[in-house]
Write an enzyme that holds these catalytic residues in place. Structure first.
Site, PDB file in Angstrom:
ATOM      1  N   LYS A 243      42.057  -6.955  49.914  1.00 32.39           N
ATOM      2  CA  LYS A 243      41.338  -7.779  50.880  1.00 32.39           C
ATOM      3  C   LYS A 243      42.237  -8.356  51.975  1.00 32.39           C
ATOM      4  CE  LYS A 243      36.927  -8.016  49.471  1.00 32.39           C
ATOM      5  NZ  LYS A 243      35.766  -7.790  50.361  1.00 32.39           N
TER       6      LYS A 243
ATOM      7  N   SER B 291      41.739  -1.823  43.197  1.00 29.59           N
ATOM      8  CA  SER B 291      41.478  -2.733  44.304  1.00 29.59           C
ATOM      9  C   SER B 291      42.119  -4.107  44.164  1.00 29.59           C
ATOM     10  CB  SER B 291      39.967  -2.900  44.499  1.00 29.59           C
ATOM     11  OG  SER B 291      39.346  -3.260  43.276  1.00 29.59           O
TER      12      SER B 291
END
Length: 318
Positions: free
Chosen positions: A51, A301
């Protein structure tokens, strides 16, 4: 539509902040999957997840336009990323998180210096709250996924995959709101359309799977899955058209499979990843791509795993 040029621009903008994360391998995992498995390790990224790429691209742009205060809605990882880069740039940050936010993620947001507001349990509720607090001037809203600059930043993961595995055959990508997979798919398909891009969602958070099946954005009422970073209620207005165009398939994995994959990676590879990241390994272990002896990249992720939740999983598995 997002373009490769925008992703290349994003890479130049964020490279002074983000890590070029390693590509890990495991003979035991590859043997179990009957393919050559590579893990794109965003769990060792700045702020513990991919992110930071999109957040940095977007927050830097806001700062250049004079912003001094940014706000966002997040289940945790995007909030951590916005808090981190805002602090680095000297901006105030406010993060709207769910009532059931993972404790370790909330603690990290606080440690990065951001203010926290708790609201509801769904992405729809917290997004609405963050936007209500946004004015014509400040704070400036930083979307968690449905934004060209955010999507472009996430797409830099795809650029690195192509550099690190030039002969990659398929890439598994987790799907929450779709920012990561829309960026990666754009980068990969613009470079080599033959590479398969396969999205992975939890069975209990299957909004994008349903949307792609029906050809229209479809919302679900509640995503009740251990993959807390993938609890979006629906794909984004900007991310979904890219997913329709460039994502070859979307597959589903159960919470039990996610948990088993997480524990396998921890035990055999000594890597602590979070459930949202483990979905891609779960998909590879089930051979959802229906391939043999191919080069497959699983995008890991994030690694922001609460240790109390990990202890519960390990106890259940024992």
């Amino acid at each position: 539509m997002l373009t490769l040029n925008e992703i290349n621009d994003a890479y130049r903008e964020i490279k002074d902040v983000v890590h070029r994360t390693p590509m890990l391998t495991s003979r035991s995992l590859s043997k179990k999957c009957a393919n050559h498995i590579y893990l794109k390790s965003e769990h060792v990224q700045v702020a513990g997840a991919f992110k930071i790429r999109g957040a940095t691209n977007k927050v830097k742009a806001a700062a250049k336009e004079g912003a001094t205060h940014v706000i966002t809605a997040s289940s945790g990882n995007h909030g951590q990323a916005v808090a981190y880069i805002a602090g680095k740039l000297g901006l105030k940050a406010t993060i709207v998180v769910p009532e059931n936010v993972v404790t370790s993620k909330a603690a990290a947001i606080h440690d990065y210096g951001a203010d926290i507001i708790h609201c509801g349990t769904t992405s729809t509720e917290r997004l609405k709250k963050a936007k209500e607090l946004t004015t014509d001037e400040e704070p400036v809203f930083i979307p968690p996924y449905d934004d060209p600059l955010v999507m472009a930043g996430q797409g830099t993961v795809g650029l690195e995959i192509l550099e690190q595995i030039p002969d990659v055959d398929a890439v598994y990508v987790p799907i929450g709101g779709g920012g990561l997979i829309s960026g990666i798919a754009t980068a990969i398909k613009a470079s080599n359309p033959e590479i398969k891009v396969i999205g992975v969602e939890p069975e209990r958070g299957n909004d994008t799977y349903l949307s792609k099946q029906r050809g229209d954005i479809t919302a679900i009422e509640h995503a009740d899955t251990i993959a807390d970073g993938l609890r979006a209620s629906q794909p984004g207005d900007l991310t979904f058209p890219v997913i329709q165009k460039d994502v070859d398939d979307i597959v589903l994995v159960s919470d039990d499979a996610i948990q088993a994959a997480l524990i396998f990676v921890l035990e055999r590879m000594k890597q602590l990843i979070e459930p949202s990241a483990a979905v891609t390994v779960a998909a590879a272990m089930a051979n959802k791509a229906d391939m043999r002896e191919k080069n497959i990249c699983c995008v890991i992720s994030g690694g922001n795993m609460a240790l109390d939740k990990l202890a519960e999983m390990v106890t259940e598995d024992a």
